[in-house]
Design an enzyme around this catalytic site. Structure first.
Site, PDB file in Angstrom:
ATOM      1  N   HIS A  53       0.865  -1.172   0.000  1.00 32.67           N
ATOM      2  CA  HIS A  53       0.000   0.000   0.000  1.00 32.67           C
ATOM      3  C   HIS A  53       0.910   1.232   0.000  1.00 32.67           C
ATOM      4  O   HIS A  53       2.053   1.162   0.466  1.00 32.67           O
ATOM      5  CB  HIS A  53      -0.869   0.067   1.253  1.00 32.67           C
ATOM      6  N   ASP A  56       2.260   1.877   3.446  1.00 35.71           N
ATOM      7  CA  ASP A  56       3.229   0.906   3.974  1.00 35.71           C
ATOM      8  C   ASP A  56       4.654   1.410   3.786  1.00 35.71           C
ATOM      9  O   ASP A  56       5.536   1.127   4.602  1.00 35.71           O
ATOM     10  CB  ASP A  56       3.112  -0.438   3.246  1.00 35.71           C
ATOM     11  N   MET A  87       2.739  -5.459  -7.683  1.00 42.70           N
ATOM     12  CA  MET A  87       1.431  -4.863  -7.420  1.00 42.70           C
ATOM     13  C   MET A  87       1.534  -3.760  -6.375  1.00 42.70           C
ATOM     14  O   MET A  87       2.305  -3.868  -5.420  1.00 42.70           O
ATOM     15  CB  MET A  87       0.475  -5.957  -6.923  1.00 42.70           C
ATOM     16  N   GLU A 180     -10.841  -6.462  -5.739  1.00 39.60           N
ATOM     17  CA  GLU A 180     -10.797  -7.484  -4.687  1.00 39.60           C
ATOM     18  C   GLU A 180     -12.098  -7.486  -3.883  1.00 39.60           C
ATOM     19  O   GLU A 180     -12.336  -6.598  -3.067  1.00 39.60           O
ATOM     20  CB  GLU A 180      -9.608  -7.214  -3.759  1.00 39.60           C
ATOM     21  N   LYS A 182     -15.023  -8.623  -1.067  1.00 40.63           N
ATOM     22  CA  LYS A 182     -15.080  -9.097   0.320  1.00 40.63           C
ATOM     23  C   LYS A 182     -16.501  -8.872   0.825  1.00 40.63           C
ATOM     24  O   LYS A 182     -17.090  -7.828   0.549  1.00 40.63           O
ATOM     25  CB  LYS A 182     -14.067  -8.339   1.190  1.00 40.63           C
ATOM     26  N   GLU A 216      -9.586 -13.432  -2.973  1.00 41.70           N
ATOM     27  CA  GLU A 216      -8.840 -13.858  -1.782  1.00 41.70           C
ATOM     28  C   GLU A 216      -9.521 -15.057  -1.132  1.00 41.70           C
ATOM     29  O   GLU A 216     -10.739 -15.058  -0.934  1.00 41.70           O
ATOM     30  CB  GLU A 216      -8.730 -12.714  -0.775  1.00 41.70           C
ATOM     31  N   HIS A 219     -11.707 -14.236   1.944  1.00 45.98           N
ATOM     32  CA  HIS A 219     -12.906 -13.438   1.730  1.00 45.98           C
ATOM     33  C   HIS A 219     -14.077 -14.275   1.234  1.00 45.98           C
ATOM     34  O   HIS A 219     -15.201 -14.137   1.728  1.00 45.98           O
ATOM     35  CB  HIS A 219     -12.612 -12.306   0.750  1.00 45.98           C
ATOM     36  N   ASP A 244      -4.887 -13.597  -3.924  1.00 46.54           N
ATOM     37  CA  ASP A 244      -4.429 -13.521  -2.540  1.00 46.54           C
ATOM     38  C   ASP A 244      -4.634 -14.877  -1.876  1.00 46.54           C
ATOM     39  O   ASP A 244      -5.768 -15.364  -1.754  1.00 46.54           O
ATOM     40  CB  ASP A 244      -5.209 -12.452  -1.769  1.00 46.54           C
ATOM     41  N   ASP A 254     -12.042 -11.841   9.339  1.00 47.16           N
ATOM     42  CA  ASP A 254     -10.976 -12.083   8.355  1.00 47.16           C
ATOM     43  C   ASP A 254      -9.689 -12.443   9.100  1.00 47.16           C
ATOM     44  O   ASP A 254      -9.023 -11.585   9.673  1.00 47.16           O
ATOM     45  CB  ASP A 254     -10.788 -10.818   7.519  1.00 47.16           C
ATOM     46  N   ASP A 256      -6.812 -14.197   7.918  1.00 42.50           N
ATOM     47  CA  ASP A 256      -5.532 -14.109   7.195  1.00 42.50           C
ATOM     48  C   ASP A 256      -4.503 -15.096   7.742  1.00 42.50           C
ATOM     49  O   ASP A 256      -3.345 -14.746   8.021  1.00 42.50           O
ATOM     50  CB  ASP A 256      -4.966 -12.684   7.249  1.00 42.50           C
ATOM     51  N   ASP A 286      -1.414 -13.033   1.144  1.00 42.07           N
ATOM     52  CA  ASP A 286      -1.992 -11.930   1.914  1.00 42.07           C
ATOM     53  C   ASP A 286      -2.424 -12.487   3.269  1.00 42.07           C
ATOM     54  O   ASP A 286      -3.601 -12.717   3.530  1.00 42.07           O
ATOM     55  CB  ASP A 286      -3.174 -11.317   1.169  1.00 42.07           C
TER      56      ASP A 286
END
Length: 387
Positions: A53, A56, A87, A180, A182, A216, A219, A244, A254, A256, A286
């Site tokens: 991102h 980040d 990406m 993406e 969700k 993902e 998701h 993902d 979520d 992960d 992810d």
């Protein structure tokens, strides 16, 4: 054996291995990792790339001169290691301004801010060599329906995505945009909930050829859906631009989790699908280490994601080459010319022939498909007792 290499195209986000372990009930348990350090560490582990991102890498509010220094330092690390940035994506969820949506905020100034932030992230990604731009509409949702906003949001998001695609063309960026879906979280309900809903929306855009999906595992699983089927649909549409990989318990927040740590059979058939389909994109993890872990545990998590994928790849390939599996599948997919002649493209003659045909329904009603045996063979390959 099962050692990751760049040709496997494994990637991690700065936010994944950089996750500090904060949750709604507890503070951070790990220190923030320097992005340059992350690049070098991922290269050591055999990863292909690192995703990010905007925030980040460049904290919100960073002055332009400092921003340029951060980017130069990060690019130097990429050059030194050979790691790619396949990406990028904009953080359109952390800033309090996005509390009621980014592209779907009722306030046009907030929508303008979200769009500007997206363009700036596209500029950053272009500097870093990114070719995929992910759009995650995490704040594009609602808890209250009394506003009637659900009738308006599609136009707002369409307007923003059309603007971004036109900007990419105008700037000469080769981005493919991966949307993406969700079902919920952080919003009570997110407007773009599933792979199917995203696929339908893409066809309403000005440049649908530039847009695809970033599905993902967690998701779709949160919604109780079959992720393998979702990915197969995206592949069929030619829209699997990115993916993902993680893991998830059904009907939970979520999580992960480390890839393959919960739904091992689903992960097996997902890898089987990806590897047999010719998918050439990144395999992006992810996910993040458990909150119980220190930094050593973070890198054990990263190694585990890649190692599990490679083990499942080897197991899936062996399963497909098993003579008994091939025999069962040959019997499963029957290629009767008489039946096939009644199918395919429509013609008036074919429709009349279909109505006249004597179908062997009694035999078909009694037919067994041997799926118990086929599935048991898959389980035995997963358990490592066959092949």
């Amino acid at each position: 054996m099962y050692e990751p290499k760049p040709e496997h195209r494994f990637t991690f986000g700065l936010w994944t291995v950089g996750n500090v372990g904060r949750d709604p009930f507890g503070d951070a348990v790990r220190e923030r990792l320097d992005p340059v350090y992350v690049v070098h560490k991922l290269a050591e582990l055999g990863a292909y790339g690192v995703n990010l991102h905007d925030e980040d890498l460049i904290p919100r509010g960073t002055p332009p001169q400092e921003r340029d220094q951060i980017v130069r330092r990060f690019k130097k690390a990429l050059d030194e290691t050979g790691l790619k940035v396949p990406m990028v994506t904009a953080n359109l969820f952390s800033d309090p301004a996005f509390k009621d949506g980014a592209f779907t905020s009722p306030d046009p100034w907030v929508r303008a801010y979200a769009l500007r932030k997206s363009l700036e992230t596209m500029d950053l990604g272009a500097e870093l060599g990114a070719e995929i731009y992910v759009v995650w509409p995490g704040r594009e949702g609602a808890e209250v329906e009394a506003t009637g906003k659900a009738r308006k949001v599609w136009d707002w998001v369409r307007e923003a995505l059309n603007f971004m695609a036109a900007y990419a063309e105008d700037q000469g960026y080769g981005y493919r945009f991966a949307l993406e879906p969700k079902p919920n979280e952080p919003r009570g309900d997110i407007y773009f909930a599933t792979v199917g809903s995203m696929l339908a929306f893409i066809h309403t855009l000005d440049r649908p050829e530039r847009f695809g999906l970033n599905p993902e595992f967690a998701h779709e699983t949160m919604a109780g859906l079959n992720f393998v089927h979702a990915v197969a649909q995206a592949l069929d549409a030619g829209k699997l631009f990115h993916i993902d990989l993680n893991d998830q318990r059904m009907s939970r927040f979520d999580q992960d989790l480390r890839f393959g740590s919960e739904n091992l059979k689903a992960a097996f058939f997902l890898v089987d699908l990806l590897e047999s389909s010719g998918y050439q994109g990144p395999r992006h993890f992810d996910a993040h280490a458990l909150r119980t872990e220190d930094e050593e545990g973070v890198w054990a998590f990263a190694r585990g994601c890649m190692r599990t994928y490679l083990i499942l790849k080897e197991r899936a390939e062996a399963f497909r080459e098993d003579p008994e599996v091939k025999e069962l599948l040959a019997a499963y997919y029957q290629e009767d010319p008489a039946a096939l002649a009644l199918l395919g493209p429509y013609s008036r003659e074919k429709a009349e022939a279909l109505k006249r045909a004597e179908l062997p329904l009694e035999a078909k009603r009694r037919r067994g498909y041997a799926l118990e045996r086929l599935d048991q063979l898959a389980v035995e390959y997963l358990l490592g007792v066959r092949g």
